[in-house]
Design a protein around this motif. Structure first.
Motif, PDB file in Angstrom:
ATOM      1  N   HIS A  82       0.840  -1.206   0.000  1.00 15.49           N
ATOM      2  CA  HIS A  82       0.000   0.000   0.000  1.00 15.49           C
ATOM      3  C   HIS A  82       0.880   1.264   0.000  1.00 15.49           C
ATOM      4  N   LEU A  83       1.849   1.317   0.890  1.00 14.30           N
ATOM      5  CA  LEU A  83       2.731   2.479   0.974  1.00 14.30           C
ATOM      6  C   LEU A  83       3.475   2.724  -0.338  1.00 14.30           C
ATOM      7  N   LYS A  84       3.984   1.660  -0.904  1.00 13.64           N
ATOM      8  CA  LYS A  84       4.799   1.786  -2.119  1.00 13.64           C
ATOM      9  C   LYS A  84       3.973   2.224  -3.325  1.00 13.64           C
ATOM     10  N   THR A  85       2.730   1.751  -3.404  1.00 12.85           N
ATOM     11  CA  THR A  85       1.917   2.072  -4.584  1.00 12.85           C
ATOM     12  C   THR A  85       1.085   3.332  -4.421  1.00 12.85           C
ATOM     13  N   LEU A  86       0.844   3.760  -3.204  1.00 11.32           N
ATOM     14  CA  LEU A  86       0.032   4.968  -3.027  1.00 11.32           C
ATOM     15  C   LEU A  86       0.863   6.147  -2.530  1.00 11.32           C
ATOM     16  N   PRO A  87       0.961   6.376  -1.246  1.00 11.72           N
ATOM     17  CA  PRO A  87       1.552   7.660  -0.852  1.00 11.72           C
ATOM     18  C   PRO A  87       3.006   7.852  -1.256  1.00 11.72           C
ATOM     19  N   LEU A  88       3.829   6.835  -1.136  1.00 10.74           N
ATOM     20  CA  LEU A  88       5.253   7.033  -1.439  1.00 10.74           C
ATOM     21  C   LEU A  88       5.481   7.240  -2.928  1.00 10.74           C
ATOM     22  N   LYS A  89       4.737   6.530  -3.732  1.00  5.42           N
ATOM     23  CA  LYS A  89       4.852   6.712  -5.186  1.00  5.42           C
ATOM     24  C   LYS A  89       4.491   8.150  -5.566  1.00  5.42           C
ATOM     25  N   TYR A  90       3.371   8.628  -5.044  1.00  2.00           N
ATOM     26  CA  TYR A  90       2.933   9.975  -5.396  1.00  2.00           C
ATOM     27  C   TYR A  90       3.827  11.055  -4.799  1.00  2.00           C
ATOM     28  N   LEU A  91       4.271  10.867  -3.578  1.00  2.00           N
ATOM     29  CA  LEU A  91       5.161  11.846  -2.956  1.00  2.00           C
ATOM     30  C   LEU A  91       6.486  11.967  -3.700  1.00  2.00           C
ATOM     31  N   SER A  92       6.918  10.901  -4.331  1.00  2.00           N
ATOM     32  CA  SER A  92       8.237  10.905  -4.968  1.00  2.00           C
ATOM     33  C   SER A  92       8.212  11.098  -6.479  1.00  2.00           C
TER      34      SER A  92
END
Length: 147
Positions: A82-92
């Protein structure tokens, strides 16, 4: 320093309203204090605090459209995905739509961090970022909460 801080705050202010996911990652990082908030963090380190924070918010604010992952017992594998595909992907990877500001964050392998030029150690800077994140989180609650 002032220009980098201005860009970072503007980046946070211009996040799309897609839910509080990005703000929660930043909240967890900011909890580390003014001198460590920008230190690299692994997805594994983020998984449990992120799950706990979102689960708590779901109960406290009755968040709409919350993923089933947060209603079930903690699963590190699911949280990492979830972290890798949602918030971290978009933040980076996602620049802002209004000002087209490039992301001040990066994800390399399973490590999330603040880009070097935005790693500012200062209590003043830390407080400004905390306020921006809290303000944006409140805006999300207006849309995604049933409170």
């Amino acid at each position: 320093m002032e220009e980098r801080l201005k860009q970072l705050i503007q980046y946070i202010d211009e996040f799309d309203r897609q839910g509080p996911h990005k703000m929660n990652v930043l909240k967890i990082m900011l909890e580390r204090g003014p001198h460590d908030w920008h230190a690299p963090v692994s997805i594994t380190e983020l998984a449990r605090p992120y799950y706990d924070l979102v689960s708590s918010q779901h109960r406290l604010y009755a968040l709409k459209n919350i993923s089933e992952e947060f209603k079930a017992p903690f699963s590190e594998a699911k949280m990492k995905r979830h972290l890798k595909t949602l918030p971290l992907k978009y933040l980076s990877t996602t620049p802002t739509r209004v000002s087209n500001i490039s992301p001040p964050f990066k994800l390399v392998d399973d490590i999330f961090c603040v880009r070097e030029e935005f790693r500012i150690e200062s209590e003043f800077v830390h407080e400004r970022i905390v306020r921006a994140v809290e303000q944006k989180f409140e805006e999300y609650l207006e849309v995604f909460s049933e409170r």
